[in-house]
Every structure is written in structure tokens, then in C-alpha cells.
Design a protein around this motif. Structure first.
Motif, mmCIF file in Angstrom:
data_model
loop_
_atom_site.group_PDB
_atom_site.id
_atom_site.type_symbol
_atom_site.label_atom_id
_atom_site.label_comp_id
_atom_site.label_asym_id
_atom_site.label_seq_id
_atom_site.Cartn_x
_atom_site.Cartn_y
_atom_site.Cartn_z
ATOM 1 N N ASP A 18 -7.561 6.625 6.535
ATOM 2 C CA ASP A 18 -8.589 6.678 5.490
ATOM 3 C C ASP A 18 -8.033 6.164 4.163
ATOM 4 O OD1 ASP A 18 -10.470 7.672 7.232
ATOM 5 O OD2 ASP A 18 -10.217 9.771 6.624
ATOM 6 N N GLU A 19 -6.813 6.575 3.815
ATOM 7 C CA GLU A 19 -6.207 6.131 2.559
ATOM 8 C C GLU A 19 -5.928 4.627 2.586
ATOM 9 O OE1 GLU A 19 -2.915 8.598 1.152
ATOM 10 O OE2 GLU A 19 -3.676 10.215 2.429
ATOM 11 N N ILE A 20 -5.518 4.130 3.739
ATOM 12 C CA ILE A 20 -5.256 2.700 3.854
ATOM 13 C C ILE A 20 -6.546 1.907 3.665
ATOM 14 C CG2 ILE A 20 -4.564 0.886 5.474
ATOM 15 C CD1 ILE A 20 -2.498 2.877 6.593
ATOM 16 N N GLU A 21 -7.635 2.396 4.248
ATOM 17 C CA GLU A 21 -8.914 1.706 4.068
ATOM 18 C C GLU A 21 -9.386 1.793 2.623
ATOM 19 O OE1 GLU A 21 -12.048 2.472 6.791
ATOM 20 O OE2 GLU A 21 -10.785 2.321 8.570
ATOM 21 N N ASP A 22 -9.107 2.893 1.933
ATOM 22 C CA ASP A 22 -9.461 2.991 0.517
ATOM 23 C C ASP A 22 -8.665 1.982 -0.308
ATOM 24 O OD1 ASP A 22 -11.278 4.991 0.997
ATOM 25 O OD2 ASP A 22 -9.905 6.629 0.474
ATOM 26 N N ALA A 23 -7.383 1.790 0.065
ATOM 27 C CA ALA A 23 -6.525 0.870 -0.682
ATOM 28 C C ALA A 23 -6.853 -0.583 -0.374
ATOM 29 C CB ALA A 23 -5.061 1.153 -0.363
ATOM 30 N N ASP A 80 8.248 7.122 -1.682
ATOM 31 C CA ASP A 80 6.937 6.901 -1.071
ATOM 32 C C ASP A 80 7.045 5.911 0.089
ATOM 33 O OD1 ASP A 80 5.744 8.592 -2.897
ATOM 34 O OD2 ASP A 80 5.121 6.964 -4.246
ATOM 35 N N VAL A 102 0.881 -1.161 0.000
ATOM 36 C CA VAL A 102 0.000 0.000 0.000
ATOM 37 C C VAL A 102 0.923 1.217 0.000
ATOM 38 C CG1 VAL A 102 -1.733 1.299 1.283
ATOM 39 C CG2 VAL A 102 -1.840 -1.209 1.215
ATOM 40 N N LEU A 144 1.866 5.106 0.179
ATOM 41 C CA LEU A 144 1.414 6.368 0.769
ATOM 42 C C LEU A 144 2.426 7.457 0.446
ATOM 43 C CD1 LEU A 144 0.479 4.999 4.317
ATOM 44 C CD2 LEU A 144 -1.073 5.334 2.376
ATOM 45 N N ASP A 164 -1.935 9.125 10.351
ATOM 46 C CA ASP A 164 -2.630 10.206 9.643
ATOM 47 C C ASP A 164 -3.386 9.707 8.416
ATOM 48 O OD1 ASP A 164 -1.584 12.067 11.423
ATOM 49 O OD2 ASP A 164 0.096 12.600 10.116
ATOM 50 N N ARG A 165 -3.027 8.506 7.923
ATOM 51 C CA ARG A 165 -3.521 8.072 6.611
ATOM 52 C C ARG A 165 -4.412 6.838 6.698
ATOM 53 N NH1 ARG A 165 0.816 10.622 3.841
ATOM 54 N NH2 ARG A 165 -0.160 10.503 1.799
ATOM 55 N N ARG A 207 -12.578 -1.501 5.397
ATOM 56 C CA ARG A 207 -13.332 -0.271 5.609
ATOM 57 C C ARG A 207 -14.302 -0.401 6.781
ATOM 58 N NH1 ARG A 207 -14.806 0.988 0.359
ATOM 59 N NH2 ARG A 207 -12.736 1.937 0.134
#
Length: 315
Positions: A117-122, A29, A19, A21, A114-115, A127
Motif C-alpha cells: 500500500d505504501e509503495i503504491e502511495d509513493a 530506512d 521509495v 520505507l 507488508d508495504r 495504484r
């Protein structure tokens, strides 16, 4: 150990890597691996910081499967970042914190927090399943140093003499596996010259609950002149609540926690690894869920064994 950590209760696990970020200002990254049980909600999170081992392909997001598989199968979401110090990256940098990148390692963990939300999107299978209020950090060797700073330890920056405080209040508990101890006259001349940030380590403010795991045969002669006791410093020099798991006969690999088949494990011992898996799981479960008896039961089971693999002290 208690029934809640028996293999029969293990859940199937899903694991996603990498994943990616993007982090502003970071040379590359931030890549993480995410492992979780396929079912369940309200799942606590463990951030796992890798060490500086010799196994080039098992020092980052592909490592520590013996721990990760067990933690995820028993109800935790495990997130493994690849720090800038990973041998898999082979970074050529003159940054002041290189080559171990002690500061960016800690900041990687805050970036992960902090991320979410992005991890759950990936990883859409996650979720809505994370309990973001129940986050722990674990780290092996240099990763233990990273974990200790997130939990409240300080160090003196050798470049300017400032006291560095990177405590992360969103992290509620930790597990330090074969972590470095105090600096000063406890470290070798090589460490003082090449990794001077180690000289100013101070555990006096590391107030968060933590389990310190140390092998009584882990001399780490390249790092310290104090012998195996050095790895217990985060327990003895920090305020409570703390627990110390001393593993009898264990070296720096604690039986082989960094991978199922790695050359850096000099004390290969499947029973020892199983003890680390079960006791760390029980500790985090009880610490993050007050009233859960897993830790008390696991300690009782360890003490009741005819030839125990270790002992637990608490304060």
C-alpha cells in the motif's frame, strides 16, 4: 524465443527511486527502486535481491538493469531493495549477521510485501495495478541465497545452533542466479571461518517452484571446493518442481546481468545475458500463469539453436 518475449512487444517502462520505507529496528530506512510497464493491470511482482559484487554503485537499487529493464518491459513490476550488506551504505555494525546480513536480507523482502500500500502511495502510477497473489523472488549470488530462504531453504544459525526457517508463503516462485550451494565440506576454509552460516544450508524443504541458473565455468574458488557444480545444488538437493538452466562457458556474472557496464563481469557476453533475460521471463510467466506456453516454447527454442548457449533440465 517465443513471440511474447520479442523486443517488439516490449512496453515503455517507468522507474522510481528511492521509495523509502521506514522499518522499526532497522539501522537505516529500507530504500527500494520500483520499475514497471507504463500500461497494463494485474501485473505480477518480482522482488530482486542484489549480490555482493565489487561495483560499489551497482550492488543495490541501481543495479541489474539488464534484467530489470526486460522484466518490466514484459509485464512485471520489479522491486529492488537495498539490503544492509550493500557497499553503498558502508554500515559499521557488530550485528551477529554482519557483514552479509543474511537474516535481514530475507526480512527486507517480507517488509516489502507488508508495504505494498505504501509503495503504491509513493508511486501512484501503480495504484490498483499489482497482482498481489502473483509474487516471485529473484536473486543473484548472495541474493540467490536470500531468495532460496524465502522459497523454503533452511540454515543452522551459527550463534545458537537453531534451525532458521524464514519461508515466505506469499512468494509463489523464484529464480536463483549463480546462487550458493550446500555447506559442510563443500565450502572453503575461509567461508567456514568468516561466514559460518553457510555451513548449515539445507535445501531439502525448498518446495516452491524455482529456476536455478548456473554457469558451467563459475568455479567460485573463494567460496567452494566443489567447482561450478556447487551452484546447481539448489536444483539437485531441493524437491521439485524445479528447473536448471546451465549456461555453457558462463562465469559468476552470467554474461553481465548485474549491470550494463560493470568491472565484476568477467564473462561479458550480450547473447548470454539475452538468454537469461528471455528464459527467466518465460519461466516466471508460465509458473505464475499456469497454462501459459512461454516456458515450454523458450526451452524448445534454446534446444533447437545450432550452437545452444545452454541446456535446461527439469524435475
Amino acid at each position: 524465443m517465443n513471440d511474447s518475449t520479442h523486443a517488439a512487444d516490449a512496453a515503455p517502462v517507468l522507474s522510481v527511486r528511492p521509495v523509502v520505507l521506514p522499518v522499526p529496528g532497522r539501522p537505516v530506512d529500507l530504500e527500494v527502486r520500483v520499475s514497471a510497464p507504463v500500461t497494463g493491470t494485474g501485473l505480477p511482482v518480482i522482488l530482486l535481491s542484489h549480490g555482493q559484487g565489487h561495483s560499489h554503485h551497482l550492488s543495490s537499487l541501481d543495479g541489474y538493469a539488464p534484467l530489470v529493464d526486460h522484466w518490466a518491459a514484459h509485464g512485471f513490476v520489479v522491486i529492488q531493495p537495498t539490503h544492509l550488506s550493500s557497499t553503498t551504505l558502508r554500515l559499521d555494525t557488530d550485528e551477529p549477521d554482519a557483514p552479509l546480513h543474511w537474516r535481514s536480507r530475507v526480512l527486507d523482502m517480507s517488509a516489502v510485501l507488508d508495504r505494498f500500500d505504501e509503495i503504491e502511495d509513493a508511486v501512484p502510477q501503480l495504484r490498483g495495478r499489482l497482482d498481489r497473489e502473483k509474487v516471485a523472488v529473484a536473486g543473484h549470488s548472495m541474493g540467490g541465497h536470500t531468495a532460496s530462504m524465502l522459497l523454503g531453504s533452511r540454515l543452522t544459525d551459527p550463534t545458537d545452533g537453531s534451525v532458521v526457517d524464514l519461508t515466505e508463503p506469499r512468494i509463489k516462485a523464484g529464480v536463483l542466479l549463480a546462487a550458493p550451494g550446500r555447506g559442510g565440506d563443500a565450502v572453503t576454509e575461509f567461508v567456514a571461518e568468516n561466514y559460518p552460516f553457510f555451513l548449515g544450508i539445507d535445501f531439502a524443504e525448498m518446495a516452491a517452484p524455482a529456476l536455478v541458473v548456473a554457469g558451467d565455468a563459475d568455479a567460485s574458488e573463494h567460496l567452494t571446493v566443489r567447482g561450478p557444480q556447487w551452484h546447481a545444488d539448489p536444483y539437485f538437493l531441493a524437491p521439485g518442481p524445479k528447473s536448471l538452466l546451465t549456461l555453457f562457458g558462463a562465469g559468476h556474472g552470467l554474461g553481465g546481468v548485474s549491470g550494463y557496464d560493470v568491472a565484476e563481469t568477467t564473462d561479458e557476453n550480450p547473447e548470454r545475458v539475452e538468454a537469461v533475460r528471455r528464459l527467466t521471463t518465460a519461466y516466471l510467466r508460465s509458473t505464475l500463469h499456469p497454462g501459459d506456453p512461454s516456458w515450454q516454447e523458450a526451452c524448445a527454442d534454446l534446444a533447437a539453436t545450432p550452437t545452444p548457449l545452454g541446456r535446461v533440465d527439469s524435475k
